[in-house]
Design a protein around this motif. Structure first.
Motif, PDB file in Angstrom:
ATOM      1  N   VAL A   1       0.537   4.953   1.563  1.00 53.70           N
ATOM      2  CA  VAL A   1      -0.276   5.663   2.555  1.00 53.70           C
ATOM      3  C   VAL A   1       0.255   7.076   2.735  1.00 53.70           C
ATOM      4  N   HIS A   2      -0.645   7.969   3.082  1.00 54.69           N
ATOM      5  CA  HIS A   2      -0.287   9.346   3.407  1.00 54.69           C
ATOM      6  C   HIS A   2      -0.240   9.462   4.918  1.00 54.69           C
TER       7      HIS A   2
ATOM      8  N   GLN B 180       0.821  -1.202   0.000  1.00 51.78           N
ATOM      9  CA  GLN B 180       0.000   0.000   0.000  1.00 51.78           C
ATOM     10  C   GLN B 180       0.860   1.260   0.000  1.00 51.78           C
TER      11      GLN B 180
ATOM     12  N   ASN C 178       0.024  11.268   8.389  1.00 53.36           N
ATOM     13  CA  ASN C 178      -0.335  12.577   8.910  1.00 53.36           C
ATOM     14  C   ASN C 178       0.850  13.155   9.679  1.00 53.36           C
TER      15      ASN C 178
ATOM     16  N   GLU D   8       4.012  10.660   1.956  1.00 53.65           N
ATOM     17  CA  GLU D   8       3.600   9.324   1.552  1.00 53.65           C
ATOM     18  C   GLU D   8       4.741   8.336   1.721  1.00 53.65           C
TER      19      GLU D   8
ATOM     20  N   ARG E 102       0.542  18.652   4.933  1.00 52.20           N
ATOM     21  CA  ARG E 102      -0.198  17.798   5.864  1.00 52.20           C
ATOM     22  C   ARG E 102       0.534  16.504   6.191  1.00 52.20           C
TER      23      ARG E 102
ATOM     24  N   THR F 274      -0.501   8.335  12.444  1.00 50.95           N
ATOM     25  CA  THR F 274      -1.684   7.791  11.790  1.00 50.95           C
ATOM     26  C   THR F 274      -1.577   8.085  10.300  1.00 50.95           C
ATOM     27  N   TRP F 275      -2.416   7.430   9.505  1.00 54.80           N
ATOM     28  CA  TRP F 275      -2.282   7.610   8.058  1.00 54.80           C
ATOM     29  C   TRP F 275      -3.594   7.308   7.359  1.00 54.80           C
ATOM     30  N   THR F 276      -3.623   7.731   6.096  1.00 51.60           N
ATOM     31  CA  THR F 276      -4.735   7.460   5.191  1.00 51.60           C
ATOM     32  C   THR F 276      -4.209   6.671   4.002  1.00 51.60           C
ATOM     33  N   VAL F 277      -4.901   5.631   3.606  1.00 50.09           N
ATOM     34  CA  VAL F 277      -4.470   4.818   2.467  1.00 50.09           C
ATOM     35  C   VAL F 277      -4.758   5.567   1.174  1.00 50.09           C
ATOM     36  N   ARG F 278      -3.725   5.768   0.374  1.00 48.93           N
ATOM     37  CA  ARG F 278      -3.865   6.418  -0.926  1.00 48.93           C
ATOM     38  C   ARG F 278      -3.938   5.395  -2.061  1.00 48.93           C
TER      39      ARG F 278
END
Length: 694
Positions: free
Chosen positions: A45-46, A43, A48, A75, A72, A93-97
């Motif tokens: 991820v971005h 994956q 934070n 990746e 912000r 923490t992160w967001t999946v891109r």
């Protein structure tokens, strides 16, 4: 060809061995060491990380950073659950891109095949429809030299690669064979990092652009006549050749050689069990090698580069010890490279020195930022100092700028992939077509032309004028020592800096009578004041922030504005947006947007007060979003914007000089003198071949 059974057997062995290395601290990161089931997706991820310190912290964790970031966060590629745990344990923490990188890469490869089959000739200057191999790059440069013999000179750099390949380029100007012509030099490079294929394509297309347009386009004609453009499309020839010829796996694993980043140098720190095989088939896989763009002597050994031999950002065993970085260092040291672009992927960024926050802005920051702004107006990339992404050390332009004074930038091409589909990552990005950020604005083609025009502009470099008899050789020379960063050791301790010697020397062959010679400033920025710039006016007074009536619900936001004033009344080196509240159980987050709605700063920690910092803020009206992150409606905020002057440059009062000598064609020196010349200045030395005492 490597047999599938042999490769599979080696993979099982290496995963087990890599795990033992990670445990012993000898090398391979956990990200690459842990076995993974074939179906487990890789994956992107971005993470934070709204502050520069947080982004630098992510970069120090030994993960596979993509060099894609914004205000912000950044990746990274998560290869395994161990990678995720490393991030989580560090408090991120992160967001999946991209939930399945293998599938994305497969779709890009399929799109490339379809595009090449569908389109006989692309709208690029060369008409190319697919990514080139190293052999194709070299063959096309040879073809351009044959087609334009007066405009193209073949260039071979002095060091062969570890695997014995030559590193080649071309020089483009009128009467190209005469390299001692006194013209300013624009150096364009690609593929310091092997897997970043668009960097090669963009470099090659600009060569075609200049040559195909010469004589018919006024701008291209001026650039070719008035400057010398050197194109080195592939700096890291070994790594690029391996990446382009590898069987694609698309999973960024140890043996996914298509995703190789580094060169083929073998570190003295490599454990014995990882020394066998070739660079394209060895027990350490794609992790063998040094990152050439962390190996340059300037600030080598500092933050943002790894001391671990297996890391994708391994800095090398010593400053400048790889053939690739030494090639570029020698090229720049032997020419007056006044302007430089090194192309990379990806992040939609144009980056300028400095690369380390602690260095402080350069004494040329106003010029640097303005020139970056001219280019990003064409490709719609972000215009950042490199450290604003995160700290890095040992990078190309952080050596070239501080030690030679030449203006250098890194282009991070494209938004989301190391080598995306050709139609989007090359054709659209270069020409400024949809879906590129620079669609309708000119794209990277226009940005490159603006840098080429800046090369011609005498206000951006220095000029030595005078007169001399025909057939004399004028030489400017300077030799000096400088320090690397304090060297971070593999165990995390910090050792002493290393002393590095550089020699800058270049020549002009005279034709008789008057001459004009474009050179870099005689005083290096390292000496001129690497710690900042002098303020040109006082900062503006602080401004209180007006809190709207009422308090937003938890999770909701409200807004305030402030205005930054500019010259001639005020010179604001920084603006601190400070927000505080009385209740310890409350948390407000702060986000700052410019007049076009782009986020330019943030403060989203658990601190009270929250402080969002803008460096050298552009005059205009800014909007602050204040998010009631936690605490309900029990406590409201107060705030102000505090302005400060730029940090003054630490001038020593010393100016460096070039040593200018005049010699006969046989090499006999007939005169020598010192010349002090600043950026944008022209100094007339009179008869350059007359002894000063005469």
């Amino acid at each position: 060809m490597k047999s599938v059974p042999a490769r599979g057997a080696r993979r099982v062995l290496t995963c087990a061995a890599a795990a033992s290395i990670a445990l012993s601290g000898a090398g391979l990161s956990v990200a690459h060491a842990m076995p993974r089931t074939p179906d487990a997706p890789v994956q992107v991820v971005h993470v934070n990380a709204p502050s520069q310190a947080q982004r630098s912290r992510v970069n120090s964790l030994g993960l596979d950073t993509t060099e894609h970031g914004d205000t912000r966060g950044v990746e990274v590629v998560l290869h395994s659950d161990a990678d995720a745990k490393r991030l989580r344990d560090a408090g991120f923490t992160w967001t999946v891109r991209d939930a399945d990188l293998r599938a994305t890469m497969r779709r890009a490869a399929e799109a490339d095949k379809a595009y090449a089959a569908r389109v006989a000739s692309s709208p690029l200057p060369s008409g190319s429809t697919s990514y080139r191999t190293l052999d194709e790059v070299n063959a096309e440069m040879d073809a351009l030299a044959r087609k334009y013999p007066r405009l193209v000179r073949r260039l071979t750099l002095p060091n062969k690669s570890v695997e014995g390949r030559t590193v080649r380029g071309i020089e483009i100007t009128t009467d190209a064979a005469t390299i001692e012509d006194g013209k300013p030099v624009f150096l364009m490079m690609g593929a310091h990092h092997a897997r970043e294929w668009p960097s090669v394509e963009h470099s090659m297309e600009f060569a075609y652009d200049l040559l195909e347009s010469f004589g018919s386009d006024a701008r291209a004609t001026k650039v070719v006549r008035k400057s010398r453009t050197i194109i080195v499309p592939v700096v890291n020839v070994d790594g690029f050749s391996i990446s382009r010829s590898a069987s694609p796996l698309g999973d960024f694993s140890v043996f996914d050689y298509e995703m190789k980043r580094k060169n083929c140098s073998i570190s003295v720190r490599t454990p014995a069990q990882y020394l066998g095989g070739t660079c394209s088939d060895n027990p350490a896989g794609r992790l063998r090698g040094t990152d050439p763009n962390r190996n340059y002597p300037g600030f080598w050994g500092g933050p943002g580069a790894s001391a671990s031999w297996s890391s994708d950002t391994y800095r090398g065993d010593a400053p400048g010890d790889t053939p690739e970085s030494d090639n570029i260092r020698k090229l720049i040291s032997g020419r007056q490279v006044t302007n430089l672009i090194t192309n990379h992927t990806y992040s939609n960024l144009v980056l300028r020195p400095p690369s380390i926050l602690a260095t402080g802005f350069s004494p040329d920051e106003p010029l640097y930022k303005a020139l970056g702004g001219e280019m990003t107006a064409a490709n719609d990339y972000a215009n950042w100092a490199s450290f604003q992404l995160y700290d890095t050390s040992g990078s190309t332009e952080d050596w070239s700028y501080w030690q030679t004074g030449g203006l250098g930038f890194t282009f991070e091409i494209g938004p989301d992939s190391f080598h995306p589909a050709y139609e989007t990552g090359v054709v659209a990005e270069y020409l400024g077509l949809e879906p590129a950020a620079g669609a309708g604005k000119g794209g990277n083609r226009e940005a490159y032309y603006r840098m080429a025009e800046a090369t011609v502009d005498a206000a951006h470099h220095s000029t030595i004028t005078g007169r001399a008899p025909a057939g004399r050789v004028l030489t400017v020379r300077k030799q000096f020592q400088s320090m690397t960063s304090p060297v971070i050791q593999p165990d995390g301790s910090v050792g002493d800096p290393i002393v590095v010697t550089d020699t800058l020397t270049s020549s002009l062959r005279t034709e008789g009578g008057a001459f004009s010679w474009a050179v870099n400033p005689s005083t290096r920025p390292y000496v001129a004041g690497r710690y900042g710039r002098d303020p040109m006016a006082p900062p503006q007074p602080k401004q209180g922030l007006v809190n709207p009536a009422g308090t937003p619900a938890e999770g909701a936001s409200e807004y305030a504005t402030f205005t930054v004033e500019g010259m001639p009344a005020h010179d604001n080196g920084k603006a601190e947006v400070r927000v505080e509240w009385p209740d310890a159980g409350v948390d407000w987050d702060v986000y700052v947007y410019d007049s076009q709605g782009r986020q330019v700063a943030s403060a989203a920690s658990l601190a009270d007060p929250e402080v969002a910092l803008l460096i050298d803020p552009v005059p205009g009206t800014y909007t602050i979003e204040l998010n009631n992150y936690e605490g309900g409606d029990t406590s409201d905020w107060t705030g102000e914007v505090v302005f400060g002057s730029p940090t003054p440059a630490s001038y020593t009062g010393v100016k460096e000089a070039w040593t200018l000598s005049c010699a006969t064609q046989g090499g006999r020196v007939v005169s020598s003198r010192t010349v002090v010349v600043d950026r944008g200045e022209s100094v007339d030395v009179g008869n350059a071949c007359k002894r000063e005492k005469d």
